[in-house]
Design an enzyme around this catalytic site. Structure first.
Site, mmCIF file in Angstrom:
data_model
loop_
_atom_site.group_PDB
_atom_site.id
_atom_site.type_symbol
_atom_site.label_atom_id
_atom_site.label_comp_id
_atom_site.label_asym_id
_atom_site.label_seq_id
_atom_site.Cartn_x
_atom_site.Cartn_y
_atom_site.Cartn_z
ATOM 1 N N ASP A 61 0.753 -1.330 -0.478
ATOM 2 C CA ASP A 61 0.050 0.451 0.291
ATOM 3 C C ASP A 61 0.971 0.587 -0.213
ATOM 4 O OD1 ASP A 61 -1.428 2.294 0.174
ATOM 5 O OD2 ASP A 61 -3.002 1.039 1.896
ATOM 6 N N ASN A 88 2.564 3.356 -10.274
ATOM 7 C CA ASN A 88 1.025 3.157 -10.980
ATOM 8 C C ASN A 88 0.328 3.530 -10.437
ATOM 9 O OD1 ASN A 88 -0.841 2.519 -13.302
ATOM 10 N ND2 ASN A 88 -0.740 1.141 -12.267
ATOM 11 N N TYR A 164 -6.819 15.081 -8.072
ATOM 12 C CA TYR A 164 -6.909 14.490 -8.540
ATOM 13 C C TYR A 164 -5.025 15.427 -10.103
ATOM 14 C CZ TYR A 164 -5.762 10.793 -12.494
ATOM 15 O OH TYR A 164 -5.604 10.301 -13.791
ATOM 16 N N LYS A 168 -0.971 15.250 -10.484
ATOM 17 C CA LYS A 168 -0.364 14.214 -11.446
ATOM 18 C C LYS A 168 1.258 15.755 -11.982
ATOM 19 C CE LYS A 168 -1.657 10.477 -11.624
ATOM 20 N NZ LYS A 168 -0.981 9.228 -11.583
ATOM 21 N N THR A 199 -10.639 2.510 -17.606
ATOM 22 C CA THR A 199 -10.644 1.502 -16.328
ATOM 23 C C THR A 199 -12.144 2.329 -15.062
ATOM 24 O OG1 THR A 199 -8.840 2.979 -15.803
ATOM 25 C CG2 THR A 199 -8.528 1.912 -17.229
HETATM 26 P P1 NAP Z 1 -7.488 1.997 -12.005
HETATM 27 O O1 NAP Z 1 -7.794 0.899 -12.837
HETATM 28 O O2 NAP Z 1 -8.019 2.728 -11.130
HETATM 29 O O3 NAP Z 1 -5.965 1.370 -11.385
HETATM 30 C C1 NAP Z 1 -5.572 2.085 -10.270
HETATM 31 C C2 NAP Z 1 -4.471 1.191 -9.216
HETATM 32 O O4 NAP Z 1 -3.647 1.853 -8.264
HETATM 33 C C3 NAP Z 1 -5.000 -0.314 -8.778
HETATM 34 O O5 NAP Z 1 -4.163 -1.685 -8.700
HETATM 35 C C4 NAP Z 1 -5.219 0.140 -7.584
HETATM 36 O O6 NAP Z 1 -5.716 -1.133 -6.177
HETATM 37 C C5 NAP Z 1 -4.066 1.027 -6.900
HETATM 38 N N1 NAP Z 1 -4.195 1.530 -6.328
HETATM 39 C C6 NAP Z 1 -4.797 2.468 -5.401
HETATM 40 N N2 NAP Z 1 -4.759 2.889 -4.673
HETATM 41 C C7 NAP Z 1 -3.531 2.494 -4.032
HETATM 42 C C8 NAP Z 1 -2.286 2.552 -2.745
HETATM 43 N N3 NAP Z 1 -2.375 3.162 -1.995
HETATM 44 N N4 NAP Z 1 -1.309 1.253 -2.821
HETATM 45 C C9 NAP Z 1 -1.357 0.551 -3.584
HETATM 46 N N5 NAP Z 1 -1.978 0.337 -4.856
HETATM 47 C C10 NAP Z 1 -3.318 1.580 -5.279
HETATM 48 O O7 NAP Z 1 -6.543 2.950 -12.914
HETATM 49 P P2 NAP Z 1 -6.232 2.944 -14.367
HETATM 50 O O8 NAP Z 1 -6.518 3.809 -15.390
HETATM 51 O O9 NAP Z 1 -5.348 1.424 -14.921
HETATM 52 O O10 NAP Z 1 -4.297 4.248 -13.670
HETATM 53 C C11 NAP Z 1 -3.287 3.804 -13.995
HETATM 54 C C12 NAP Z 1 -2.042 4.874 -13.571
HETATM 55 O O11 NAP Z 1 -2.341 5.802 -14.951
HETATM 56 C C13 NAP Z 1 -2.323 6.009 -12.542
HETATM 57 O O12 NAP Z 1 -1.327 6.480 -12.312
HETATM 58 C C14 NAP Z 1 -3.885 6.864 -13.581
HETATM 59 O O13 NAP Z 1 -3.581 7.497 -12.298
HETATM 60 C C15 NAP Z 1 -2.914 7.202 -14.338
HETATM 61 N N6 NAP Z 1 -3.529 7.572 -15.323
HETATM 62 C C16 NAP Z 1 -5.083 6.841 -16.279
HETATM 63 C C17 NAP Z 1 -5.995 7.099 -16.949
HETATM 64 C C18 NAP Z 1 -7.029 6.682 -17.309
HETATM 65 O O14 NAP Z 1 -7.337 7.248 -18.108
HETATM 66 N N7 NAP Z 1 -7.407 5.740 -17.314
HETATM 67 C C19 NAP Z 1 -4.779 8.653 -17.403
HETATM 68 C C20 NAP Z 1 -4.040 9.303 -17.359
HETATM 69 C C21 NAP Z 1 -3.172 8.519 -16.279
HETATM 70 P P3 NAP Z 1 -7.235 -1.704 -5.781
HETATM 71 O O15 NAP Z 1 -7.395 -2.411 -6.799
HETATM 72 O O16 NAP Z 1 -6.949 -1.546 -4.485
HETATM 73 O O17 NAP Z 1 -7.664 -0.226 -5.367
#
Ligand code: NAP
Length: 241
Positions: A61, A88, A164, A168, A199
């Protein structure tokens, strides 16, 4: 010490993080699946293993220093070093979160996860990364944190955000400061912008697949020696910041 490249991806149990783990695993790397929930972590490890990836679970975590320290010990015992760290894991803190109404506790929680979490994990892993021949750190940022893009133009920078998007911007700034400090080492550290990916983070409203979103992180994780550091990249190249 193993010749196999060792990587750790935080928040790798789902979404883009899972696909980064899958992509690095497809290169023959050993990939630590950093995740806080045991059931979700082990399900992801099992799925990756079934796909032929040398995956192992790393209880983590990013807001909990004790788990971060334990994660570093686990990797040290397993491999003696770390070659690639992909920071990530992140949260949005929930929308809407316009600055005039956002709960300050939400701002703190988001920054603690998205920025301080990266500092916690990176600093705990640095001794292991320094033992690698070609260490790489990738921080998953977002172009919604780009101040240039926020200032205008036709780029969709998402909803007005008091937690958020600024987190970033902060993370990208932190990435640049790490690169400055580590400039006389062989560590390359860059920020990746995955695009708008479907996601759980955005209720699956994104237009790209998690696999597409993972591509830029995989690219930055596999940079050759002498590659860029302190940069912010998406699939098209340098992101204006
Ligand atoms: P996601 O599906 O919500 O996945 C987020 C991951 O982070 C999950 O595995 C979550 O685990 C984990 N997490 C959150 N808090 C945590 C903590 N305290 N300790 C450990 N793990 C933790 O999101 P995603 O879209 O794949 O995002 C991945 C990355 O890409 C992020 O940095 C996000 O900001 C970035 N991003 C995403 C987008 C987009 O459009 N999706 C765009 C730009 C940037 P749990 O399952 O336990 O919650």
């Amino acid at each position: 010490m193993s010749e196999q490249t060792i990587a750790l991806v935080t928040g790798a149990n789902k979404g883009i993080g899972y696909e980064i783990a899958a992509g690095l695993g497809a290169l023959g790397w050993s990939v630590g699946v950093g995740a806080r929930d045991e059931e979700r972590r082990e399900a992801a490890v099992a799925k990756l293993r079934a796909a032929g990836v040398d995956a192992f679970g790393v209880p983590l975590d990013v807001t909990d220093a004790a788990t971060v320290t334990a994660a570093a010990s686990l990797i040290e015992e397993r491999a003696g070093r770390l070659d690639v760290l992909v920071n990530n894991a992140a949260i949005t803190g929930g929308m809407p979160q316009a600055p005039t109404v956002v709960d300050p506790a939400t701002v703190l929680r988001v920054v603690d996860t998205n920025v301080v979490g990266v500092v916690r994990v990176t600093n705990a892993m640095l001794p292991l990364l320094r033992r690698s021949q070609s260490p790489r750190i990738v921080n998953m940022s977002s172009s919604v944190g780009s101040l240039t893009r926020q200032a205008g133009g036709d780029f969709d920078t998402g909803p007005i955000s008091g937690a958020y998007a600024p987190s970033k911007s902060f993370l990208t700034a932190m990435t640049v400061q790490y690169a400055r400090e580590l400039s006389d080492t062989n560590i390359l550290i860059n920020a990746a912008c995955p695009g708008f990916v479907a996601t759980d983070l955005n209720g699956h409203r994104g237009v790209r697949t998690p696999e597409q979103g993972a591509a830029i992180a995989i690219h930055l994780a596999t940079l050759p020696d002498g590659g860029p550091t302190g940069g912010i990249f998406d699939d098209a190249g340098v992101v204006p910041w």
